[in-house]
Every structure is written in structure tokens, then in C-alpha cells.
Write a protein that holds these residues in place. Sequence first.
Motif, short mmCIF file in Angstrom:
data_model
loop_
_atom_site.label_atom_id
_atom_site.label_comp_id
_atom_site.label_asym_id
_atom_site.label_seq_id
_atom_site.Cartn_x
_atom_site.Cartn_y
_atom_site.Cartn_z
N GLN A 1 -14.73 -2.07 3.84
CA GLN A 1 -15.20 -3.13 4.43
C GLN A 1 -14.05 -3.94 4.51
O GLN A 1 -12.55 -3.88 4.52
CB GLN A 1 -15.18 -3.38 2.45
N PRO A 2 -14.77 -5.23 4.52
CA PRO A 2 -13.31 -5.50 5.69
C PRO A 2 -12.95 -6.17 4.91
O PRO A 2 -11.87 -6.79 5.40
CB PRO A 2 -14.31 -7.05 6.23
N ASN A 3 -12.93 -7.31 3.78
CA ASN A 3 -12.16 -7.24 2.96
C ASN A 3 -11.80 -6.46 2.18
O ASN A 3 -11.25 -6.77 0.33
CB ASN A 3 -12.97 -8.55 2.03
N PHE A 4 -11.36 -4.96 2.08
CA PHE A 4 -10.66 -4.76 1.55
C PHE A 4 -9.01 -4.58 0.76
O PHE A 4 -8.66 -4.49 -0.40
CB PHE A 4 -10.74 -3.01 1.64
N VAL A 5 -8.26 -5.26 1.81
CA VAL A 5 -7.29 -4.84 1.09
C VAL A 5 -6.88 -6.58 0.55
O VAL A 5 -5.65 -6.56 0.22
CB VAL A 5 -6.23 -5.48 3.34
N GLU A 6 -7.48 -7.85 0.92
CA GLU A 6 -7.57 -8.82 0.16
C GLU A 6 -8.28 -8.34 -1.40
O GLU A 6 -7.56 -9.56 -2.69
CB GLU A 6 -8.63 -10.10 1.32
N LYS B 1 -5.61 -1.55 9.00
CA LYS B 1 -6.13 -1.61 6.90
C LYS B 1 -4.25 -1.17 6.60
O LYS B 1 -4.19 -1.39 5.65
CB LYS B 1 -6.56 -1.13 6.95
N MET B 2 -4.58 0.49 6.85
CA MET B 2 -2.91 1.54 6.08
C MET B 2 -1.74 0.52 6.84
O MET B 2 -0.98 -0.37 4.97
CB MET B 2 -2.02 2.05 6.71
N GLU B 3 -1.25 -0.52 7.59
CA GLU B 3 0.11 -1.02 7.47
C GLU B 3 -0.14 -2.29 7.01
O GLU B 3 1.28 -2.69 6.35
CB GLU B 3 -0.16 -1.96 8.80
N LYS C 1 0.99 -1.45 3.02
CA LYS C 1 2.52 -0.94 3.21
C LYS C 1 3.31 -2.28 2.93
O LYS C 1 3.96 -2.45 2.30
CB LYS C 1 2.39 0.04 4.48
N SER C 2 2.41 -3.17 3.84
CA SER C 2 3.46 -4.49 3.67
C SER C 2 3.59 -5.18 2.73
O SER C 2 4.21 -5.43 2.30
CB SER C 2 2.68 -5.40 5.35
N MET C 3 2.22 -4.74 2.20
CA MET C 3 2.20 -5.04 0.08
C MET C 3 3.05 -4.60 -0.72
O MET C 3 3.37 -5.24 -1.82
CB MET C 3 0.68 -5.82 -0.11
N GLY C 4 3.50 -3.52 -0.33
CA GLY C 4 3.95 -2.49 -1.49
C GLY C 4 3.36 -1.42 -1.34
O GLY C 4 4.01 -0.15 -2.71
N VAL C 5 1.98 -1.29 -1.65
CA VAL C 5 0.88 0.32 -2.05
C VAL C 5 1.66 0.95 -1.19
O VAL C 5 1.73 0.98 -0.21
CB VAL C 5 -0.39 -0.66 -1.76
#
Length: 842
Positions: free
Chosen positions: A684-689, A724-726, A729-733
Motif C-alpha cells: 500500500q502506498p500509505n502503509f508507512v503513514e 519503506k523499510m528505511e 526504521k527512521s520512526m523506530g519500528v
Amino acid sequence: MLTITLILYGNVLHKNLGVCIKNKYINFLAFLYLYNILSNEKRKFDEFCRINNKGGNAMKSIRTQILIYLVIGTIVLAGVVFFLSELKLNELPDHIKAQYSEIVNARSDEVSKELKSFVEQITIISKSPIVRSMDLEKIKEYLPHLLLDQKYRNMTIAYPDGSAWSTVIDEFNISEQEQYRKIFIENKEYTISQPFRSPYIHESDEPIVIVAHSVVNDNDEVMGLVNVVVKIDFLNQVVKEMSLKGTGYGWIVNREGLVVAHPDPKASLEKNIKDYISSDSKTLDEILDAESGTLEYIDKSGERMLAFFSRIKGSPDWTFIVSVSENEIYKEINGVKNTILGSIIIALILLVLFGVYYSSSLSRPILELKEVFEKAANGNLSVKANEQVSNELGAAAKSFNIMLERIKHLTYKDVTTGLYNYNGFLLEIPHKINNLISKGDVISIAIISIDDFKRINSIYGYDVGDEVLHEFSKRLYNFVNTKELVARFLGDEFVLLLYGDDILTIEKKVRSLWRLCSGVIKIRNNEFILNTSIGASIMGGNVTSIEETINQATIAKLVVKKMGGHNYKFYNYELDEFVKEEQEMEKALYHAIENQELKLVYQPIIDVNTNEIVEVEALLRWTSPVYGSVSPLVLIQIAEQSGFIYEIGEWVLREACNQNKQWQEEGYPPVVVSVNVSALQFDQPNFVEMVNKILEDIDMDPSYLELEITETNAMDRVDEKLEKMESLKSMGVRISIDDFGTGYSSLAYFTRFPIDTLKIDRSFINDMLNDENAKTIVTTIINLAKTIKIKIIAEGVETVEQLEYLKQKGCDKIQGYYFSRPVAPDLIREMLKEDSKLTPES
């Protein structure tokens, strides 16, 4: 009609030829007049045909149409050509005048450059140390030895009192000469004098021009002047060398109208411009005052002349003039006009005669080509146009045949494999079936699909994927015989028409096909192990439609896919029930969230060294009032194919984070909650959000959330997944790769992925104590993880022997029934009590 038209056309041209130069619109009116005549003639012809009841058939004849329109078009074209030619010819005088003006400007620039060179040379001499010293004795030794052009006669040095010395005269006074006044009185740096005859040297009566330059000391004081005497003959040479037709010639006059240079040497300084041009003084003043221009005048002999003039830059107000007879200029124009008119009339007659012949010879192949076009337009793509016609129609026929072949190829052939496409299959199959039915054969249609083909495209690229399909299609093509048919269906799917003496023969043939296509294909030094799924349907009984048979084979293939793929199955009515039941389960799943039928259970993940719970994996369960406890694999499969996976995936993620936050608020030791992410959900394009919003809504530290992504999912569109992974990771997940070792991943990619954990698939754990290959894989994965500093979780640990081996090899965490099955949140609370350590389940 044609004769009358030509006569009228000739009259119009004749009447207007004499005035075409003065009025550009006369020929346009003549063209309109001609067009009106042709239109009237055409209407009269149509009326004649209508009265005699011949018009319809006559105008339907392509020969008549070609003849009439060729004649009319030729006449109109001739009129247009003549009209446009007249417009251009009327511009010729301006072009010729422009050419002569360019000649004048060029000659004027030539004289200007010559004068400039004189000034530059005298400037250099004036700045020489010897001349600047104004020591006459030194100058007498210096000046005579300078190398001068033949245009120069002598050089002179003069002092402010007017006393002077020349290379040809010892001493004299120049205070009455023009250069003295310009340099010493008017303080000019340099000057070019008007031509005159020397009062000191009487042996030569040749006019001269003096180019003088001031001599200054270091304080910029004028100490004297130095000048060069130039023979005026160089100007006469310039005008003599001009190549002008007939009576044309060039000459130079000064501001007072005095002739400076002329082809007749006797005219220099003797004649005035008024001696050549019969015009009023005002017109002559325009020539002498203007920078450039053109003047019409009558010379002394009464001939009309054109004078083109241009001021010579850097001269003492000299003007260069070129005089040409007006008759000579326009004689060329009239000759061109007469030639064009004659050529148009001759071409008109020839074209009309040619049109009569050409309309007859052209109509026959056109009619033949028309017939071929009509057949092709009606769907007959087997027609062929006659390419033997030796003109453009033959080339058109050849191009048509090539185009038709390409249309057939694009319409009915697949570019990648060279097989028929689905359209070609549907076109050919009726003929094949009719031949087979007439012989009493059993007919079947099979759909074969390569399992997980997108993995090849994702990892190796579409070029390699196309090569695999091409090689795969070769196997299919070699498998069928001439009475059967194979075509590319969709993407990685192919459709085949097979036959046999009975159903048992068909079943054996489908089994052989499945074995043939399931195996290794080598492309570019790579080996691809292909698994295939085949669905087949027998044509006969109540089934009369080809499309229905293909649909049944497709259903059978889909069922094979749903059952794990790499198999074959024939359609039967039970499959219809299976599909219908699946559709009913989709409907039930649609209401599962709102009816609170979905729930999460959690399986602990244990630290090998401390036996403490460090993570829990959230697992989805569905208990349906109709279907009971639904298998998680079936649940995910239905959710993905129906599109519900997006809503369910978000619910699972929010529920798991909410539960973990609740445990933390209740004071239990914090643990990481691990959530499986579907490939569709991760795409999904908005998965990270979405993940970020859930964490913000619940106010949970992102470091306590780990997202599990399968190895196969990670290797599809690697760059996009990496981005997306990066971001996560930048969020802390935390990021975990699930089922590691089951795919065909390049280890190079995992050095790029920002992952925290690798989870070894349970299949390797189950077999590692009995299978050396499985043991090697487990050991390799653990060593790899240690090398790149990534934690390892072993899934499916069920025995103490497995635990001991993993602990010995340095595995970090384990998960499995040996410690705990997936349990409800309340049981996790009991496990999370302070200082509690898990012990193996009995």
C-alpha cells in the motif's frame, strides 16, 4: 470545352501580361475568372449527363473521374503556378536592386578597408621612436628606407611652423595644405585629404591623396606630422575591376560632387556628378548627403539609368556609385517571365494528354486493389494484393500485403513467445474442433500456469522473465501435434487444445504435460525450477461453447492454485461448489470485524539464554458461526483475493499495539509485539503513514513494535521495499524477515535491508536433526546473522534436542510449542509477571 478553356485562359494571360509588374492582383483576378469558367463547364457537363440519364453511371466510372479531375486539376494548378510565379517575378526587381546594392556596399567597404590600412600604417610610423624624436637628420636616414607599397609615392615630415621635408623634395612649406590645417590647427589625430594634384612635383600630373598623422611627445604635445602621399590610381583600379553587365560601371564622387575615381581616368578631378546625371540639384544632394540608396535618372544620352550608392566609411565624405541601365536590369526579368509562361502552356497541354492516357491505365489496378481492400475490410485477412503493377500502385499493394501480415501477426500472434495469442486461438480452434469431432475424438482444453512467476520478473527482471516464457512455450509447442493447438492466454498462462481416443488418454496427456513443464529451465547460466498448475475441461455433453469450456478449465486451474499449486485437476461440478463456498466465506469474512468474530492470540518468543519472554507474536484467528474455526492460511488467502486484507491488516496492527500498550500501563515488563504484514498490505502506498498514525493514536513507543515481512515479499521490487523499510526504521519500528531460507533471495540484498531479526522457517527446524541439508541451512543462517549483526529467531521449536542444538550454535531467540502455544492476552499477563521464567510445556 478544353479548347475554349485554353483560349480563354490564354486571353486572360495575354491581356494582363503587360501590367503584371505594376499590379500584383491582376493575375489573381484572372485565376478567379478561370476557376469560374471551369466550374460552369463542370456544371454543364453534369447537367448533360443527368438529362441523358448517363450521369450516374459516368461519374461512377473511376476512369471518367480521373480524366475529368486530372484535366481540371491540371488547368487549375497551371493557373496557380503562374499566379504564384507572377507574385515572385514581381519581386525580382527588388531582389536585383538588392544585389546591386550589395555590390556597392561591398566595393564601398573595400575602399574603406584600403583607407583604413593607410591610416594604420601611417599611425605605426608616427609612433616610431625616430619619428617622435623629430630629429630631421635621423628621419632623413629612416624614412627613405621604409618599404612602401607601389600605391605610395613618397612620405613627408613637417613641423608646426609649416616647414617640411619629403623623400622626394628636400625642403618646402605645407602651411597652405589641408593636412597642416587639420593636424596643427584643428588638432586632428590623423586626416585623409581630398584628392588633388601636387603643386611641387610637376613631372607627374597624377592626382594624389595625403594620409597624415600627428607626431606627439610623451606629454601628448603635437611636435609635428608625418604623411604618406598615395596615388589616386588605386581608386580607379577599384572601379575598373568591377564586372557589370552591358553599360554598367562604378565611380566615386566627393561631397561637392567632384569625380574622385572613374573608369575614364581623365574624369578624375575634372568631371562633376552633374556631368553624368541629368537631375535637379535637390536629387543630387540626396545622393551626396545619404548614407546609401537608389536613384533613377536619365543620363546625358537620354537613357534611363539606375544609380546605387553608398557612403565610404572613413573617407573624406566620398560616395561610391554604381550606374546600370534600367533596360538591362528588366531584360532578364522579362525573359524569365516569357520562359515560365511558355513552359506552363506546354506543360498544360502535355498534362491533359497524359491525363487521358493515365486515367485509363491507372483505373484497372485501382479497381483490383479496391476489391482486395473490401475483402480485407470484411475480415478476410488471407487476401493478397497484386504487387506486379509497375508503379506506385504496385508499391502500395506490396505495402498493403506487408501491413496485412503485420496486422495478422499483431492480432493473432504473441510477440514474446511467437505462439498464437488468445485471439488467434479463438480464430483457429473452430476449424480444429470440427476436424476432430468428425473423427469422433475426445476434445479437451487445458490452462497451464507457472506458479509464482512474478518472483522471476521481480528478482531477475522482465527480460529474463520473457526468455523463460519463450523457452517454456517451446516445450508446449513441441508437445502438441498438428491437430492440436497451443496459445498464450494471459501473462504466465497458456491455453491448449488437446484430443485423444478417450478420456483416459486425455488424462494421461495432461499428466505428461504437467511433468514436462515442471522442472528446470536454464536461461543465461541461471537455473529456474518451475512449478506449474494445470486446469483442464473435457468438451462434450451439455457443453457446446468453446468459451464455456475455457472458463471451466480456468476454474479448475484456480482451484489447483488455491490448494497450493504444482498440480493438475480436471473440472467437475464439485469444483463449482468449492468456488461457491469460497464466495460465501468471502461474504462471511466481510462482516467478521463488525461482528467481533476476529481475535488475536499471542505466542511468546523466548531469549535462549535467560528463558525470559522478550517478544510476543500476534496471530489472527477467526471463529465463524457458520464455518467454525477457520484455518489462518484459508483466512489470509480469502482476505487477499477479496481485498479485505487491507482493512483486516490495519485492525490487527491497531489491536496488537493497543494490547501491548495496555500491558505496559498495567505495569508488566515491556515486550516487543511482532505483527505479520501481508505482501498486499505492505505494498500500500500509505502503509508507512498508517503505521505512524496508529502508533501516535495509541501513544506507544515504536521500538516495541516489530513488523514481520516474508522473505518472498521483501525480494519483490527491492528498491521500493527498501525505501519503506528505511522509513519505518527512521520512526523506530523494528523489521523482521519471516520464513527466511524458503525463498531464492540473494544474500547481497540483506546487507542493504535495515532489518533487526531473521526468523528461520519452522520446516528447517523440524528437519535439522535428521536432515544434514536442513542442519547446514540452519547453521549457515545463524552464522550469517552473527556476521551482519542481526538477531535470529528459530520458529517451531518443539523438542529439547532442537533447543540444545540451537543454543549450541548461538541462536538468540526461539518460538514454538516447546515453551508455549499461541494463547489469549490474559495468559500472556500471567507469563509476564515479574521474575517469572517460562518452563517447557509438558
